[in-house]
Scaffold this motif. Sequence first.
Motif, PDB file in Angstrom:
ATOM      1  N   ILE A 183      -3.986  -4.540  12.927  1.00  0.00           N
ATOM      2  CA  ILE A 183      -4.796  -4.322  11.716  1.00  0.00           C
ATOM      3  C   ILE A 183      -6.277  -4.461  12.046  1.00  0.00           C
ATOM      4  O   ILE A 183      -7.098  -3.627  11.675  1.00  0.00           O
ATOM      5  CB  ILE A 183      -4.383  -5.307  10.605  1.00  0.00           C
ATOM      6  N   ALA A 184      -6.620  -5.546  12.758  1.00  0.00           N
ATOM      7  CA  ALA A 184      -8.033  -5.775  13.097  1.00  0.00           C
ATOM      8  C   ALA A 184      -8.579  -4.652  13.979  1.00  0.00           C
ATOM      9  O   ALA A 184      -9.717  -4.208  13.802  1.00  0.00           O
ATOM     10  CB  ALA A 184      -8.189  -7.127  13.792  1.00  0.00           C
ATOM     11  N   VAL A 185      -7.766  -4.165  14.913  1.00  0.00           N
ATOM     12  CA  VAL A 185      -8.224  -3.086  15.802  1.00  0.00           C
ATOM     13  C   VAL A 185      -8.410  -1.785  15.025  1.00  0.00           C
ATOM     14  O   VAL A 185      -9.441  -1.112  15.150  1.00  0.00           O
ATOM     15  CB  VAL A 185      -7.220  -2.894  16.964  1.00  0.00           C
ATOM     16  N   PHE A 186      -7.436  -1.423  14.194  1.00  0.00           N
ATOM     17  CA  PHE A 186      -7.509  -0.151  13.473  1.00  0.00           C
ATOM     18  C   PHE A 186      -8.652  -0.133  12.462  1.00  0.00           C
ATOM     19  O   PHE A 186      -9.329   0.872  12.303  1.00  0.00           O
ATOM     20  CB  PHE A 186      -6.192   0.158  12.770  1.00  0.00           C
ATOM     21  N   VAL A 187      -8.853  -1.248  11.771  1.00  0.00           N
ATOM     22  CA  VAL A 187      -9.922  -1.294  10.774  1.00  0.00           C
ATOM     23  C   VAL A 187     -11.283  -1.400  11.451  1.00  0.00           C
ATOM     24  O   VAL A 187     -12.278  -0.892  10.944  1.00  0.00           O
ATOM     25  CB  VAL A 187      -9.675  -2.466   9.798  1.00  0.00           C
ATOM     26  N   GLY A 188     -11.324  -2.020  12.627  1.00  0.00           N
ATOM     27  CA  GLY A 188     -12.599  -2.207  13.321  1.00  0.00           C
ATOM     28  C   GLY A 188     -13.068  -0.999  14.118  1.00  0.00           C
ATOM     29  O   GLY A 188     -14.211  -0.971  14.570  1.00  0.00           O
ATOM     30  N   LYS A 189     -12.211   0.006  14.291  1.00  0.00           N
ATOM     31  CA  LYS A 189     -12.614   1.194  15.053  1.00  0.00           C
ATOM     32  C   LYS A 189     -13.683   1.989  14.315  1.00  0.00           C
ATOM     33  O   LYS A 189     -13.956   1.765  13.141  1.00  0.00           O
ATOM     34  CB  LYS A 189     -11.391   2.084  15.311  1.00  0.00           C
ATOM     35  N   ALA A 190     -14.281   2.953  15.029  1.00  0.00           N
ATOM     36  CA  ALA A 190     -15.382   3.746  14.459  1.00  0.00           C
ATOM     37  C   ALA A 190     -14.931   4.568  13.258  1.00  0.00           C
ATOM     38  O   ALA A 190     -15.660   4.679  12.274  1.00  0.00           O
ATOM     39  CB  ALA A 190     -15.968   4.662  15.534  1.00  0.00           C
ATOM     40  N   ASP A 191     -13.723   5.155  13.312  1.00  0.00           N
ATOM     41  CA  ASP A 191     -13.286   5.953  12.167  1.00  0.00           C
ATOM     42  C   ASP A 191     -12.991   5.064  10.960  1.00  0.00           C
ATOM     43  O   ASP A 191     -13.213   5.466   9.816  1.00  0.00           O
ATOM     44  CB  ASP A 191     -12.081   6.829  12.525  1.00  0.00           C
ATOM     45  N   GLY A 192     -12.527   3.841  11.212  1.00  0.00           N
ATOM     46  CA  GLY A 192     -12.361   2.894  10.109  1.00  0.00           C
ATOM     47  C   GLY A 192     -13.692   2.499   9.501  1.00  0.00           C
ATOM     48  O   GLY A 192     -13.841   2.406   8.281  1.00  0.00           O
ATOM     49  N   ASP A 193     -14.676   2.297  10.354  1.00  0.00           N
ATOM     50  CA  ASP A 193     -16.025   1.975   9.877  1.00  0.00           C
ATOM     51  C   ASP A 193     -16.573   3.117   9.033  1.00  0.00           C
ATOM     52  O   ASP A 193     -17.147   2.906   7.961  1.00  0.00           O
ATOM     53  CB  ASP A 193     -16.929   1.691  11.078  1.00  0.00           C
ATOM     54  N   ALA A 194     -16.382   4.358   9.505  1.00  0.00           N
ATOM     55  CA  ALA A 194     -16.866   5.522   8.755  1.00  0.00           C
ATOM     56  C   ALA A 194     -16.140   5.646   7.422  1.00  0.00           C
ATOM     57  O   ALA A 194     -16.746   6.027   6.409  1.00  0.00           O
ATOM     58  CB  ALA A 194     -16.673   6.797   9.579  1.00  0.00           C
ATOM     59  N   TRP A 195     -14.845   5.323   7.390  1.00  0.00           N
ATOM     60  CA  TRP A 195     -14.095   5.432   6.142  1.00  0.00           C
ATOM     61  C   TRP A 195     -14.584   4.432   5.106  1.00  0.00           C
ATOM     62  O   TRP A 195     -14.792   4.772   3.950  1.00  0.00           O
ATOM     63  CB  TRP A 195     -12.598   5.232   6.423  1.00  0.00           C
ATOM     64  N   PHE A 196     -14.750   3.182   5.507  1.00  0.00           N
ATOM     65  CA  PHE A 196     -15.155   2.154   4.542  1.00  0.00           C
ATOM     66  C   PHE A 196     -16.626   2.248   4.143  1.00  0.00           C
ATOM     67  O   PHE A 196     -17.006   1.760   3.097  1.00  0.00           O
ATOM     68  CB  PHE A 196     -14.841   0.765   5.085  1.00  0.00           C
ATOM     69  N   ASN A 197     -17.442   2.880   4.975  1.00  0.00           N
ATOM     70  CA  ASN A 197     -18.873   3.015   4.659  1.00  0.00           C
ATOM     71  C   ASN A 197     -19.228   4.393   4.114  1.00  0.00           C
ATOM     72  O   ASN A 197     -20.404   4.719   4.013  1.00  0.00           O
ATOM     73  CB  ASN A 197     -19.706   2.725   5.910  1.00  0.00           C
ATOM     74  N   ARG A 198     -18.222   5.186   3.776  1.00  0.00           N
ATOM     75  CA  ARG A 198     -18.498   6.529   3.262  1.00  0.00           C
ATOM     76  C   ARG A 198     -19.132   6.430   1.883  1.00  0.00           C
ATOM     77  O   ARG A 198     -18.904   5.458   1.163  1.00  0.00           O
ATOM     78  CB  ARG A 198     -17.220   7.356   3.197  1.00  0.00           C
ATOM     79  N   PRO A 199     -19.931   7.438   1.497  1.00  0.00           N
ATOM     80  CA  PRO A 199     -20.498   7.431   0.145  1.00  0.00           C
ATOM     81  C   PRO A 199     -19.394   7.589  -0.891  1.00  0.00           C
ATOM     82  O   PRO A 199     -18.445   8.337  -0.677  1.00  0.00           O
ATOM     83  CB  PRO A 199     -21.433   8.650   0.120  1.00  0.00           C
ATOM     84  N   LYS A 200     -19.514   6.874  -1.981  1.00  0.00           N
ATOM     85  CA  LYS A 200     -18.517   6.943  -3.052  1.00  0.00           C
ATOM     86  C   LYS A 200     -19.212   7.418  -4.319  1.00  0.00           C
ATOM     87  O   LYS A 200     -20.202   6.846  -4.724  1.00  0.00           O
ATOM     88  CB  LYS A 200     -17.871   5.585  -3.264  1.00  0.00           C
ATOM     89  N   TYR A 201     -18.663   8.479  -4.907  1.00  0.00           N
ATOM     90  CA  TYR A 201     -19.269   9.058  -6.108  1.00  0.00           C
ATOM     91  C   TYR A 201     -18.262   9.080  -7.228  1.00  0.00           C
ATOM     92  O   TYR A 201     -17.093   9.194  -7.006  1.00  0.00           O
ATOM     93  CB  TYR A 201     -19.772  10.476  -5.820  1.00  0.00           C
TER      94      TYR A 201
END
Length: 201
Positions: A183-201
């Motif tokens: 879990i920590a590895v998958f959420v900490g990867k770059a694509d996980g970072d991009a997913w959680f920091n994406r703009p939300k409208y």
Amino acid sequence: MSFGDPNNPYGPPQGQQPSGYPPQGQPGYGYPQSAPQQPGYGYPQAPPVQQSPYGGYPGGPMVMPGGVKAARVMLFVIAGLQVLGAILVAVSALAVSAAKNDESLKDDVQFQQFADYSAGALWGLTIVILAWGVLAIWLGVKCGNGGNGVRVTTLVFGIITAILGIYPFIIIGLVHTVLAVLIAVFVGKADGDAWFNRPKY
């Protein structure tokens, strides 16, 4: 021949300024020529601009990355294991309470003290296990639309779960440790970072 005739081939070109002024709209001799409007031979054609689904802001994947999906499933698996663990600990607490009322053990003072202490500790442990499972479910649900705070909380959850799986619950916590590290590895990867920091409208 008059220079005022627009059909006169020997007259000045249309729109020419009087002498002494540089021509407007066309570069003169020695001025750099403008780039061609249409690419000719040898010029690569630029790819068309993709329209971003986030209102003109680039970035942010459109769908949840596979690693985050896997982490989400693992959070739900950990929650299920937490419920099973809570049931086992609650049954143990009930067994200790039943043994405490056993007539043959009523005169054993040491067992009665142990039973009082362990039953309370087991019920407290049951509540902690259930709370940890509820947190895992909440994090799994929030992975779909949560922000960076959910990502950081999930990372901390994974690290703490992995540590607790190693000590003191090394035998029964081995599955928790493996799942928590993933879990920590998958959420900490770059694509996980991009997913959680994406703009939300």
